[in-house]
Every structure is written in C-alpha cells, then in structure tokens.
Design a protein around this motif. Structure first.
Motif, PDB file in Angstrom:
ATOM      1  N   GLY A  80       0.782  -1.224   0.000  1.00 18.51           N
ATOM      2  CA  GLY A  80       0.000   0.000   0.000  1.00 18.51           C
ATOM      3  C   GLY A  80       0.816   1.278   0.000  1.00 18.51           C
ATOM      4  N   PHE A  81       2.098   1.192  -0.426  1.00 18.46           N
ATOM      5  CA  PHE A  81       2.917   2.388  -0.577  1.00 18.46           C
ATOM      6  C   PHE A  81       2.729   2.926  -1.997  1.00 18.46           C
ATOM      7  CE2 PHE A  81       4.836   0.501   3.061  1.00 18.46           C
ATOM      8  CZ  PHE A  81       5.569   1.479   3.733  1.00 18.46           C
ATOM      9  N   MET A  82       2.196   4.132  -2.109  1.00 16.43           N
ATOM     10  CA  MET A  82       2.057   4.785  -3.412  1.00 16.43           C
ATOM     11  C   MET A  82       3.294   5.664  -3.592  1.00 16.43           C
ATOM     12  SD  MET A  82      -0.872   3.543  -4.428  1.00 16.43           S
ATOM     13  CE  MET A  82      -0.465   2.059  -3.497  1.00 16.43           C
ATOM     14  N   LEU A  83       4.333   5.100  -4.198  1.00 16.00           N
ATOM     15  CA  LEU A  83       5.665   5.700  -4.165  1.00 16.00           C
ATOM     16  C   LEU A  83       5.907   6.682  -5.302  1.00 16.00           C
ATOM     17  CD1 LEU A  83       7.603   2.444  -3.283  1.00 16.00           C
ATOM     18  CD2 LEU A  83       7.313   4.420  -1.785  1.00 16.00           C
ATOM     19  N   ASN A  84       6.578   7.780  -4.961  1.00 14.09           N
ATOM     20  CA  ASN A  84       7.010   8.740  -5.979  1.00 14.09           C
ATOM     21  C   ASN A  84       8.428   8.449  -6.455  1.00 14.09           C
ATOM     22  OD1 ASN A  84       8.146   9.510  -3.488  1.00 14.09           O
ATOM     23  ND2 ASN A  84       8.337  11.654  -4.133  1.00 14.09           N
ATOM     24  N   VAL A  85       9.178   7.697  -5.678  1.00 10.41           N
ATOM     25  CA  VAL A  85      10.522   7.252  -6.063  1.00 10.41           C
ATOM     26  C   VAL A  85      10.935   6.178  -5.075  1.00 10.41           C
ATOM     27  CG1 VAL A  85      11.758   8.974  -4.659  1.00 10.41           C
ATOM     28  CG2 VAL A  85      12.884   7.975  -6.653  1.00 10.41           C
ATOM     29  N   HIS A  86      11.740   5.231  -5.544  1.00 11.03           N
ATOM     30  CA  HIS A  86      12.218   4.176  -4.655  1.00 11.03           C
ATOM     31  C   HIS A  86      13.424   3.526  -5.300  1.00 11.03           C
ATOM     32  CE1 HIS A  86      12.283   1.196  -1.557  1.00 11.03           C
ATOM     33  NE2 HIS A  86      11.964   0.202  -2.359  1.00 11.03           N
ATOM     34  N   THR A 348       2.183 -11.756  -5.882  1.00 12.72           N
ATOM     35  CA  THR A 348       3.246 -11.993  -6.853  1.00 12.72           C
ATOM     36  C   THR A 348       3.426 -10.783  -7.750  1.00 12.72           C
ATOM     37  OG1 THR A 348       2.485 -14.291  -6.871  1.00 12.72           O
ATOM     38  CG2 THR A 348       4.145 -13.679  -8.487  1.00 12.72           C
ATOM     39  N   MET A 349       4.680 -10.405  -7.960  1.00 11.24           N
ATOM     40  CA  MET A 349       4.992  -9.286  -8.847  1.00 11.24           C
ATOM     41  C   MET A 349       6.055  -9.710  -9.847  1.00 11.24           C
ATOM     42  SD  MET A 349       7.265  -6.845  -6.317  1.00 11.24           S
ATOM     43  CE  MET A 349       6.140  -7.000  -4.940  1.00 11.24           C
ATOM     44  N   ALA A 350       6.213  -8.898 -10.875  1.00 13.02           N
ATOM     45  CA  ALA A 350       7.149  -9.219 -11.952  1.00 13.02           C
ATOM     46  C   ALA A 350       8.420  -8.391 -11.828  1.00 13.02           C
ATOM     47  CB  ALA A 350       6.492  -8.950 -13.311  1.00 13.02           C
ATOM     48  N   PHE A 351       9.529  -8.996 -12.185  1.00 10.92           N
ATOM     49  CA  PHE A 351      10.811  -8.306 -12.250  1.00 10.92           C
ATOM     50  C   PHE A 351      11.447  -8.604 -13.601  1.00 10.92           C
ATOM     51  CE2 PHE A 351      10.009  -8.515  -7.779  1.00 10.92           C
ATOM     52  CZ  PHE A 351      10.587  -7.371  -7.246  1.00 10.92           C
ATOM     53  N   THR A 352      11.969  -7.572 -14.228  1.00  7.22           N
ATOM     54  CA  THR A 352      12.686  -7.758 -15.481  1.00  7.22           C
ATOM     55  C   THR A 352      14.188  -7.620 -15.244  1.00  7.22           C
ATOM     56  OG1 THR A 352      12.481  -5.408 -16.070  1.00  7.22           O
ATOM     57  CG2 THR A 352      10.761  -6.904 -16.854  1.00  7.22           C
ATOM     58  N   ARG A 353      14.941  -8.128 -16.171  1.00 10.12           N
ATOM     59  CA  ARG A 353      16.389  -8.182 -16.008  1.00 10.12           C
ATOM     60  C   ARG A 353      17.042  -6.815 -16.191  1.00 10.12           C
ATOM     61  NH1 ARG A 353      20.069 -12.421 -19.546  1.00 10.12           N
ATOM     62  NH2 ARG A 353      21.942 -12.373 -18.272  1.00 10.12           N
ATOM     63  N   VAL A 374      10.290  -2.049  -9.055  1.00 11.81           N
ATOM     64  CA  VAL A 374       9.800  -1.330  -7.879  1.00 11.81           C
ATOM     65  C   VAL A 374       8.673  -0.372  -8.247  1.00 11.81           C
ATOM     66  CG1 VAL A 374      11.996  -1.519  -6.683  1.00 11.81           C
ATOM     67  CG2 VAL A 374      11.589   0.445  -8.156  1.00 11.81           C
ATOM     68  N   SER A 375       7.989   0.137  -7.200  1.00 13.81           N
ATOM     69  CA  SER A 375       6.872   1.079  -7.344  1.00 13.81           C
ATOM     70  C   SER A 375       5.805   0.563  -8.297  1.00 13.81           C
ATOM     71  CB  SER A 375       7.385   2.436  -7.832  1.00 13.81           C
ATOM     72  OG  SER A 375       8.369   2.941  -6.974  1.00 13.81           O
ATOM     73  N   PRO A 376       5.321  -0.668  -8.103  1.00 15.05           N
ATOM     74  CA  PRO A 376       4.411  -1.237  -9.102  1.00 15.05           C
ATOM     75  C   PRO A 376       3.088  -0.501  -9.237  1.00 15.05           C
ATOM     76  CG  PRO A 376       4.501  -2.620  -7.142  1.00 15.05           C
ATOM     77  CD  PRO A 376       5.584  -1.605  -6.994  1.00 15.05           C
ATOM     78  N   MET A 377       2.537   0.063  -8.163  1.00 12.76           N
ATOM     79  CA  MET A 377       1.215   0.687  -8.270  1.00 12.76           C
ATOM     80  C   MET A 377       1.267   2.003  -9.045  1.00 12.76           C
ATOM     81  SD  MET A 377      -1.160  -1.209  -6.954  1.00 12.76           S
ATOM     82  CE  MET A 377      -2.523  -0.192  -6.393  1.00 12.76           C
ATOM     83  N   THR A 378       2.186   2.880  -8.678  1.00  9.77           N
ATOM     84  CA  THR A 378       2.228   4.179  -9.355  1.00  9.77           C
ATOM     85  C   THR A 378       2.740   4.033 -10.782  1.00  9.77           C
ATOM     86  OG1 THR A 378       4.365   4.580  -8.262  1.00  9.77           O
ATOM     87  CG2 THR A 378       2.412   5.549  -7.263  1.00  9.77           C
TER      88      THR A 378
END
Length: 436
Positions: A80-86, A348-353, A374-378
């Motif tokens: 539930g973190f709506m991130l502006n940068v990470h 489950t989330m996706a990560f690319t190389r 990272v920051s999948p929602m925003t």
C-alpha cells in the motif's frame, strides 16, 4: 494463441480485502457479447487503461474482464505504498531513475486525483516513508538511498535511534531516513473504489477467468468459463499471468512476497509502538521487512521474496511464512507477545532483467502492459493510462518517455534461471539476516 493453463485463483486470505465490507455480487460474463475493446485483467494496469480509454472513446463499448474480484489480486495485496521514487542501493543509471520518477510521479498524481474525485475510502495518507536500517547491510544501503535522494534533489531527513524509538516504539533499528512525497493506502480499498467508478461505457465482469483466447478474422475471441466476447481490440493486462497468452514469455520473473495483518490494536498494544499515529517503514536492505501501522490501528508486516513461477502462492506456504512475520514483530516489539496476526497472504509481482518495458502493440489490435520492478502501483497507473493514449494516438512527453524504455531482455532458460535466482536470493538473505 496459447490456452491459459493456470487460472489465477488465490486460496489464502487477503487481509486488506477482508477488513472491508463485503462487496456486491460479482457480475459474471455470460453468453455472447460484441465490444470494441476487451481488457483482460482488472489489476491496476487494466483499471488504468479502462479509465483512460473509456473517456477517450465514450461511444465505444469496453469490457474489463477479471478472473477474481477487482482488488483481491496482486494490486490489492501489496504493502500500500504509493511511491514517488524508490531505489535500493546506488541506481544503475541516474538517468533511468529520473525517467522512472516521471512515471511514478505521473501515476501517483493520477491515483491521488481519482481517490479525491471519487471520494474513495481507502485510508489515503500523505505520510511519505521511513527507511530503517538494523544491521550492516541496512547501514550500507541506507547511506546509498540518502545519496540517491540527494542527487535527485528530494527532501529527506535523518532519524536517530532515539527519534525512531519515540516515533515507532522500537530500538531495533540503528537509524532511519524519512522521505516525503509518497502516500499510504489500503490497496484493496483503492482498487475496489477505482473499479466502482469506471466510465459508464466500461462493463466490469468479475469471477470470469479467461480459458481461451483466439483470433477470428480481424477480431479476437475471449472465452471465459460461462461466456464469450468478440472484440476488435484486446489489451492484455494479466500481470504475471501475461506469458500464458504468449506475451513476454521468458522476459520477466514472477516473485512472491508475503504479508500479515493484525486486528485493530488495543490501547495497551498501541503503547508498545510509542504512538498511535500511522506510519510506513521500508527496509533499506533489499531483503528486510516492510512495516505499517494503518489508519485503523492495524499492524502490517511483510518480508521474504521467493521465485514463484506457478503463482498464485499456495495457502500452506503462506501459513508457514506467517510464523516468520510473528518472529520479526516480536524482535521489534517484545511487548506484543500476545498479539496475533488475523490474516496472512501472498502476492506476486514481476521483475525484469534490465528494467525493460512490456508495453505496446504486439500484433495488430493486440496490446499488452505489465508493470515491473519497484513502485508497481504508481508505475502501473501511469503505464495503463499511457497505453490507452498510444491506442488512440494521443501524444505526450510522458508517452514518448515510456516508448523510449527498451523492451524487457530475455532471461536465461530454466533451470539455469532457477539456479541463478536461488544463488542471488541466498546471498541477499544472508547479507540481510539482521534486518528481519
């Protein structure tokens, strides 16, 4: 096209979802329908496409098809973190991070606007975030995070162990770093609200998993367990299940993480946390714990990443991991020895190389979008809106930026991929053992 072999049905309890009032009955896709556009997947990517496309094409009929319930899947299971940068560690490229920031900020702005416009009761709180370091790995990474924020010119403040203890009631962390600009929400409530306020020309069909996807002349046939849709265009926004439709296979890794949530804490339990004010803490280490005290006084705890090629995460595995969450909670707040987690779940989330994109038109009339890293929602909120813009020829600097992102690179084949992930996971786990 490949026939989907895995139906995305979670058999665990999404705590964010469980704390909400029961939703109205799902509208299932039944019979035969004809629409201009069908969107498969009502996660944040699919919802964002639907909102934007519905407004750009108000005379079109648009179908949004979800295997479970909007808000119950991955987009309603995160922290539930709506991130502006990470960023963990030094960025691979400052230019790439600044590019991503524009997408994160764009998506955050969209979500903030819609939450206000639709008056979505999702506990939206402009808290920002705290990074905490507990051991050598955390100490190394928190300095790198501070350096990155400094390079980007973003507001941040150091927090001593004493200041952290006064704020969150524990001396577990050696120090903390506060960064403003992001928000905290109940993600399942946010997703439900966005689904409830879709444009009038968008029909949402839930509990309708796709079992067959084919082409028929110039059109597409999307078949569910009880119905069939014929569409001129299709958007695949199925998250980590995207490869089942023949898109981006071998170009992203599905990683599971696990979370637990308490019932509302009593006044005595809240005293152990030093304050009853909501907070959100991210570990500075890649493998540490994410912790929140929510607006309704529940303690949220998440940690552990593992390769999950056959998502969703099984309930027995979730139950085992929840014991780790309890241990982590007691390491921080021993006074909570009588506190139990009411819900535990996986997502489950996706990560690319290469931080590459899965975005665009993959065949005439066939579009796909998958948020990653990272920051999948925003990031996903921005990507979904921009895909709708691409479909309708709407130009913008942000779309140009999105289109300039290289495609996701190919990963090593299995079992070499599994071995590589296991080695990296083991190294990260060992380095971050003090952060649990």
């Amino acid at each position: 096209m490949p026939r989907p072999s895995i139906i995305p049905r979670h058999d665990d309890s999404n705590g964010w979802w469980k704390t909400l009032p029961p939703p109205p009955p799902a509208k299932l896709l039944t019979g035969r329908r004809r629409v201009q556009t069908a969107i498969v997947g009502a996660g944040i990517c699919g919802i964002a496409v639907a909102h934007r496309l519905g407004r750009l094409r108000p005379s079109d009929e648009i179908a949004l098809i979800e295997a479970e319930r909007a808000g119950f899947g991955a987009s309603g299971r995160n922290a539930g973190f709506m991130l502006n940068v990470h960023s963990h560690g030094p960025p691979k490229s400052a230019d790439i991070l600044r590019r991503n920031m524009q997408l994160w900020e764009g998506g955050l702005s969209d979500l903030r606007r819609m939450a206000r416009e639709f008056q979505i009761d999702c506990g939206w709180h402009e808290f920002g975030r705290i990074y905490g370091s507990a051991g050598p790995d955390g100490e190394k990474h928190i300095d790198e995070i501070a350096d990155t924020l400094e390079q980007l010119g973003l507001e941040h403040d150091w927090m001593s162990r004493d200041v952290l203890e006064a704020r969150i009631g524990t001396r577990f962390y050696r120090r903390g770093l506060y960064a403003a600009g992001s928000a905290l929400v109940n993600p399942a409530a946010l997703m439900r609200g966005l689904a409830r306020h879709l444009p009038a020309n968008v029909s949402l069909f839930e509990e309708s998993p796709v079992v067959e996807f084919t082409t028929k002349g110039d059109a597409f046939e999307v078949e569910t367990e009880a119905g069939r849709i014929t569409a001129d265009r299709v958007v695949l926004a199925a998250g980590v299940f995207l490869r089942q439709f023949g898109i981006a296979s071998g170009r992203y890794v599905a990683m599971a993480t696990y979370a637990s949530l308490t019932d509302p804490l009593s006044d005595g339990e809240l005293e152990a946390l030093g304050s009853n004010a909501p907070f959100g803490l991210l570990a500075s280490s890649e493998y540490g714990a994410t912790i929140r005290l929510t607006n309704d006084k529940r303690l949220f705890f998440r940690n552990l990443y593992e390769f999950s090629p056959n998502a969703p995460t099984p309930a027995p595995r979730v139950k085992r991991i929840s014991k780790r969450h309890r241990s982590g909670m007691l390491n921080r707040w021993p006074a909570l020895r009588d506190t139990r987690f009411a819900y535990s779940w996986g997502g489950t989330m996706a990560f690319t190389r290469n931080d590459g994109a899965i975005f665009g038109e993959y065949a005439p009339g066939l579009y796909a979008v998958l948020t990653s890293d990272v920051s999948p929602m925003t990031r996903a909120a921005a990507s979904g809106r921009l895909l709708a813009d691409l479909m309708e020829g709407e130009e913008s600097d942000l779309l140009s930026l999105q289109l300039g992102i290289p495609g996701a690179s190919r990963l090593p084949p299995r079992p070499f991929l599994d071995i590589g992930i296991a080695i990296r996971r083991g190294l990260l786990h060992a380095a971050a053992r003090k952060e649990f």
